[in-house]
Design a protein around this motif. Structure first.
Motif, PDB file in Angstrom:
ATOM      1  N   ARG A 123       0.802  -1.216   0.000  1.00  0.00           N
ATOM      2  CA  ARG A 123       0.000   0.000   0.000  1.00  0.00           C
ATOM      3  C   ARG A 123       0.834   1.265   0.000  1.00  0.00           C
ATOM      4  NH1 ARG A 123      -3.915   2.064  -2.104  1.00  0.00           N
ATOM      5  NH2 ARG A 123      -3.575   3.774  -0.667  1.00  0.00           N
ATOM      6  N   ALA A 124       1.909   1.224   0.756  1.00  0.00           N
ATOM      7  CA  ALA A 124       2.707   2.435   0.883  1.00  0.00           C
ATOM      8  C   ALA A 124       3.410   2.775  -0.422  1.00  0.00           C
ATOM      9  CB  ALA A 124       3.730   2.273   2.009  1.00  0.00           C
ATOM     10  N   GLU A 125       3.811   1.758  -1.150  1.00  0.00           N
ATOM     11  CA  GLU A 125       4.609   2.011  -2.351  1.00  0.00           C
ATOM     12  C   GLU A 125       3.789   2.068  -3.628  1.00  0.00           C
ATOM     13  OE1 GLU A 125       7.767   2.750  -2.758  1.00  0.00           O
ATOM     14  OE2 GLU A 125       8.114   2.747  -0.603  1.00  0.00           O
ATOM     15  N   PHE A 126       2.724   1.314  -3.633  1.00  0.00           N
ATOM     16  CA  PHE A 126       1.970   1.229  -4.884  1.00  0.00           C
ATOM     17  C   PHE A 126       0.571   1.754  -4.696  1.00  0.00           C
ATOM     18  CE2 PHE A 126       5.237  -2.000  -4.722  1.00  0.00           C
ATOM     19  CZ  PHE A 126       5.943  -1.728  -5.874  1.00  0.00           C
ATOM     20  N   ARG A 127       0.516   3.017  -4.345  1.00  0.00           N
ATOM     21  CA  ARG A 127      -0.787   3.591  -4.019  1.00  0.00           C
ATOM     22  C   ARG A 127      -1.638   3.848  -5.261  1.00  0.00           C
ATOM     23  NH1 ARG A 127       2.953   6.078  -2.596  1.00  0.00           N
ATOM     24  NH2 ARG A 127       2.717   5.935  -0.366  1.00  0.00           N
TER      25      ARG A 127
ATOM     26  N   ALA B  36       0.484  11.624  -1.376  1.00  0.00           N
ATOM     27  CA  ALA B  36       0.332  11.345  -2.805  1.00  0.00           C
ATOM     28  C   ALA B  36       1.490  10.530  -3.361  1.00  0.00           C
ATOM     29  CB  ALA B  36       0.206  12.655  -3.580  1.00  0.00           C
ATOM     30  N   ALA B  37       2.679  10.753  -2.822  1.00  0.00           N
ATOM     31  CA  ALA B  37       3.857  10.165  -3.455  1.00  0.00           C
ATOM     32  C   ALA B  37       4.535   9.080  -2.634  1.00  0.00           C
ATOM     33  CB  ALA B  37       4.865  11.264  -3.772  1.00  0.00           C
ATOM     34  N   GLY B  38       4.224   9.004  -1.359  1.00  0.00           N
ATOM     35  CA  GLY B  38       4.965   8.088  -0.497  1.00  0.00           C
ATOM     36  C   GLY B  38       6.195   8.797   0.032  1.00  0.00           C
ATOM     37  N   TYR B  39       6.823   8.209   1.022  1.00  0.00           N
ATOM     38  CA  TYR B  39       7.945   8.905   1.665  1.00  0.00           C
ATOM     39  C   TYR B  39       9.132   9.024   0.729  1.00  0.00           C
ATOM     40  CZ  TYR B  39      11.540  10.189   4.965  1.00  0.00           C
ATOM     41  OH  TYR B  39      12.561  10.839   5.595  1.00  0.00           O
ATOM     42  N   ARG B  40       9.550   7.928   0.203  1.00  0.00           N
ATOM     43  CA  ARG B  40      10.749   7.903  -0.641  1.00  0.00           C
ATOM     44  C   ARG B  40      10.580   8.734  -1.890  1.00  0.00           C
ATOM     45  NH1 ARG B  40      13.508   5.519   3.392  1.00  0.00           N
ATOM     46  NH2 ARG B  40      15.633   5.435   2.630  1.00  0.00           N
ATOM     47  N   GLN B  41       9.459   8.569  -2.510  1.00  0.00           N
ATOM     48  CA  GLN B  41       9.198   9.234  -3.779  1.00  0.00           C
ATOM     49  C   GLN B  41       8.969  10.726  -3.607  1.00  0.00           C
ATOM     50  OE1 GLN B  41      10.306   7.298  -5.815  1.00  0.00           O
ATOM     51  NE2 GLN B  41       8.642   6.567  -7.122  1.00  0.00           N
ATOM     52  N   GLY B 107     -15.557   9.911  10.665  1.00  0.00           N
ATOM     53  CA  GLY B 107     -15.773  11.175   9.959  1.00  0.00           C
ATOM     54  C   GLY B 107     -14.454  11.911   9.741  1.00  0.00           C
ATOM     55  N   PHE B 108     -13.617  11.867  10.753  1.00  0.00           N
ATOM     56  CA  PHE B 108     -12.341  12.562  10.629  1.00  0.00           C
ATOM     57  C   PHE B 108     -11.495  11.984   9.497  1.00  0.00           C
ATOM     58  CE2 PHE B 108      -7.862  13.171  11.488  1.00  0.00           C
ATOM     59  CZ  PHE B 108      -7.802  14.535  11.743  1.00  0.00           C
ATOM     60  N   PHE B 109     -11.405  10.676   9.468  1.00  0.00           N
ATOM     61  CA  PHE B 109     -10.582  10.073   8.415  1.00  0.00           C
ATOM     62  C   PHE B 109     -11.251  10.177   7.043  1.00  0.00           C
ATOM     63  CE2 PHE B 109      -8.390   8.015  12.009  1.00  0.00           C
ATOM     64  CZ  PHE B 109      -7.095   8.324  11.654  1.00  0.00           C
ATOM     65  N   ASP B 110     -12.569  10.303   7.067  1.00  0.00           N
ATOM     66  CA  ASP B 110     -13.255  10.513   5.795  1.00  0.00           C
ATOM     67  C   ASP B 110     -12.855  11.878   5.221  1.00  0.00           C
ATOM     68  OD1 ASP B 110     -15.369   9.595   3.898  1.00  0.00           O
ATOM     69  OD2 ASP B 110     -16.261  11.519   4.506  1.00  0.00           O
ATOM     70  N   GLU B 111     -12.743  12.825   6.108  1.00  0.00           N
ATOM     71  CA  GLU B 111     -12.356  14.178   5.693  1.00  0.00           C
ATOM     72  C   GLU B 111     -10.863  14.287   5.424  1.00  0.00           C
ATOM     73  OE1 GLU B 111     -13.272  17.444   8.318  1.00  0.00           O
ATOM     74  OE2 GLU B 111     -15.229  16.533   8.711  1.00  0.00           O
ATOM     75  N   ASN B 112     -10.099  13.481   6.129  1.00  0.00           N
ATOM     76  CA  ASN B 112      -8.643  13.571   6.021  1.00  0.00           C
ATOM     77  C   ASN B 112      -8.005  12.264   5.562  1.00  0.00           C
ATOM     78  OD1 ASN B 112      -8.160  16.349   7.466  1.00  0.00           O
ATOM     79  ND2 ASN B 112      -9.592  15.210   8.762  1.00  0.00           N
ATOM     80  N   PRO B 113      -8.349  11.882   4.363  1.00  0.00           N
ATOM     81  CA  PRO B 113      -7.819  10.594   3.890  1.00  0.00           C
ATOM     82  C   PRO B 113      -6.286  10.576   3.841  1.00  0.00           C
ATOM     83  CG  PRO B 113      -8.823  11.831   2.097  1.00  0.00           C
ATOM     84  CD  PRO B 113      -9.151  12.559   3.349  1.00  0.00           C
ATOM     85  N   ASP B 114      -5.675  11.737   3.678  1.00  0.00           N
ATOM     86  CA  ASP B 114      -4.215  11.769   3.607  1.00  0.00           C
ATOM     87  C   ASP B 114      -3.575  11.189   4.861  1.00  0.00           C
ATOM     88  OD1 ASP B 114      -4.265  12.829   1.147  1.00  0.00           O
ATOM     89  OD2 ASP B 114      -3.638  14.848   1.708  1.00  0.00           O
ATOM     90  N   LEU B 115      -4.236  11.388   5.980  1.00  0.00           N
ATOM     91  CA  LEU B 115      -3.639  10.900   7.222  1.00  0.00           C
ATOM     92  C   LEU B 115      -3.535   9.379   7.229  1.00  0.00           C
ATOM     93  CD1 LEU B 115      -2.405  11.500   9.926  1.00  0.00           C
ATOM     94  CD2 LEU B 115      -4.698  11.575  10.921  1.00  0.00           C
ATOM     95  N   VAL B 116      -4.514   8.733   6.624  1.00  0.00           N
ATOM     96  CA  VAL B 116      -4.436   7.274   6.551  1.00  0.00           C
ATOM     97  C   VAL B 116      -3.182   6.870   5.784  1.00  0.00           C
ATOM     98  CG1 VAL B 116      -5.611   5.163   5.907  1.00  0.00           C
ATOM     99  CG2 VAL B 116      -6.943   7.171   6.532  1.00  0.00           C
ATOM    100  N   GLU B 117      -2.946   7.561   4.694  1.00  0.00           N
ATOM    101  CA  GLU B 117      -1.745   7.264   3.906  1.00  0.00           C
ATOM    102  C   GLU B 117      -0.498   7.489   4.757  1.00  0.00           C
ATOM    103  OE1 GLU B 117      -1.701   6.028   0.957  1.00  0.00           O
ATOM    104  OE2 GLU B 117      -3.751   6.328   0.274  1.00  0.00           O
ATOM    105  N   LEU B 118      -0.496   8.567   5.481  1.00  0.00           N
ATOM    106  CA  LEU B 118       0.669   8.875   6.302  1.00  0.00           C
ATOM    107  C   LEU B 118       0.926   7.773   7.330  1.00  0.00           C
ATOM    108  CD1 LEU B 118       1.113  11.411   4.899  1.00  0.00           C
ATOM    109  CD2 LEU B 118       0.718  12.716   6.974  1.00  0.00           C
TER     110      LEU B 118
END
Lengths: 212, 212, 212, 212
Positions: A123-127, B36-41, B107-118
């Motif tokens: 998930r982290a790499e291939f989003r 959007a890009a992942g940590y490395r990218q 609701g919070f994660f629905d509004e802030n989907p980026d945090l899930v990625e993080l």
DNA sequence: CATGAATGAGCATTCATTCAT
DNA sequence: GATGAATGAATGCTCATTCAT
């Protein structure tokens, strides 16, 4: 499908079996390397070194690092599916089946913690992938599970709610559990954990009889 | 409006407020870029570009890419905690509180989907950390939640099982849910999802009266 | 030379003295920073921090990092020259003078090890310069030393060889000595070291009477 | 010419000889680049470009820029040691040996001015090292030189002073000489310079017979 | 088939210098 | 004058992939 019933003629045999064995060996090592280092940090050279082969050989079996990674994930998910299917097979009682699936699932990840890492790494790499491998697996099982839940409802064992609701909640709960197990310091024997989950999911939090 | 009532020494005055605002701006952009890009990218240059500043400026506020990332995660988790705490505040009924927490959380994660990625990225990239940020948050809330559960048990609303069991299962279920929401194609409005989870967790899967 | 005998008129005094003091303060700190960190690694910000001023202030006194560095080297070399000149002043005997110069020279670098670092750094970083600062100093003294050597020859104290030969060998020997002192683990009190050098240079390695 | 008498396994064979040749080629170029540009300013890419290879190739042979630099210094010092040892070998007379060492030493640095730069750069950039490469070399030779000096003393050729004193002064004198040669505008043919040094060091500055 | 040498794109980080306040 | 926020050029190093042997 290649027949191998007849004795082969002279010349070097196309040792497909050996190739297959080699492929699996590679995947096994790759799983460990990816799980330990992450996708980006994992070095194909390390995989080759651990196998005692050249880097080019790894590339003979897998066209790219990405293919190697997904090969490892697929193998892991396939092993999970096989184990769970085998355990659930022959269990007619929906309740027994659900219990068994939960226990087997948690047991599998307890034995194969690397796979949890692989899932997170995927998930982290291939989003960009539309659907992660794990969820393909989950979808594939959906109908089967739904049928069982319906049966349970018909038999009056399971509450009459949309089967989808039950499957989703149970599925998310298990998914969240394996992640938490591996990402936090929480250490509970998986058997007890299975019991805990089964108790709450089956009976709910409320005192019996009370419904929202 | 900056007050300048006090005499100040020579030189350009530090503007702590401005700095703080800038810091938050940077974190906001960084959250999006990392998600959007992942940590490395993720490229720190991109963060700078989006802010319309030089790369050096980003490094003025955060000493390293890693610090920038963890700043973003921390800010996200802190926002989550604030939101959930604010929502739960003043709710005395354990059941109402639990429902409210679940709804607010989803609701919070629905509004802030980026945090899930993080969160997923944190685990994928920094697997050495003893405890991921999210679990620090979960542990911090444990005692509070346990107290509520005990109250519910005393009042006879909640079944008399170890509070830990309930908290773990509910927590894992929510954790699994946000991951599933963002990593699969499943699209359910978070309110209905909250209802589903509440229904299953509260009442269980079994028909009322039946206990394991 | 600026006269300050008259009282100044009204208005802000051009406090050149303060400026000069500040300049020297900066050079003192810069010497330590460059010696400790090297030219490239030395951070002008660190110099400013140690002085408790802003970076811009340092740049008010020195237009560039390079100017700051050369200011430090020049100050060091000037201090060396002053010390050696002062010590040698009034010594008429060529031999006494030579001994005194050697002792003072070694004593100076013993007290100011940072200057040795600066000299090496100058060469390492600014290899394009035609002549390093130190050698400008050496050249400036050449004539004076040569005159003394000639005197010694005339008096029959010093062997009749080209004075240049003596000055070069003695100069190189001292130069090599301070470098060795600071770059190797050798630890000899500088007084004894001066005695050793004087003994060998004055009397030679061979038993008396024997000449090549 | 690579012999292929033994059967080898599959795959491209390692060619240790080629690798060694390549390593030395790289060191040669690196020496020039470091000497010309200094450590910090030197760009590994330039080394690669001059070799007509990719940057990664340089990093195949040397794990870091630092290793590359020290490889160059070591090679230089080793070449110096070999040359001096070869020249001094077989010379039984302590005086002849000393003369020979001085001449060979100066001749070597005359031919290899880059090494002088490398030595200075080593000190300027790596001031933390306990002992610079050059001084390791000097220490290694100490005992051998001391034995010769003692012999000279016993034979009555060399004055009866602690051998250490002679070795230190001669060593420092040579060290100072090569630095001065390369860092100042002084241009003296190294043979004459050797003669000058030998004259002063052997016979001293004083007229024969006079002892301090 | 197997190998491993060679490649080079890609990115974090530092720090001298400028200049608005 | 003094300050310190902002800038961006410059560079070491990694590692997936290719391909000659």
């Amino acid at each position: 499908m290649r027949m191998k019933t007849k004795k082969r003629g002279p010349g070097r045999p196309r040792d497909a079996e050996l190739a297959e064995r080699r492929r699996e060996e590679i995947l096994g090592v790759a799983t460990g390397v990816f799980a330990a280092a992450g996708y980006r940090q994992a070095d194909v050279q390390v995989v080759a070194d651990r196998l005692g082969v050249g880097k080019g050989t790894v590339y003979r079996y897998f066209p790219s690092k990405e293919a190697l990674f997904f090969g490892a994930v697929d193998a892991g998910i396939r092993a999970l599916a096989e184990r769970v299917d085998a355990a659930a097979e022959g269990l007619d009682d929906p309740v027994e089946q659900m219990k068994c699936v939960i226990l087997t699932y948690l047991g599998f990840f307890d034995e194969n913690p690397d796979l949890v890492e692989l899932l997170i790494i995927e998930r982290a790499e291939f989003r960009d992938r539309e659907q992660a491998t794990y969820f393909v697996y989950r979808e594939r099982n959906f109908e089967r599970r739904a049928a069982f839940v319906k049966q349970g409802i018909e038999r009056g064992i399971i509450r009459d709610v949309p089967p989808e609701r039950i499957i989703n909640v149970v599925g998310d709960c298990l998914y969240g559990t394996i992640f938490t197990n591996h990402f936090s310091t929480r250490k509970i024997p998986f058997k007890r954990q299975a019991d805990d989950i089964i108790d709450i999911l089956m009976n709910g939090v409320f005192t019996a009889g009370r419904v929202r």
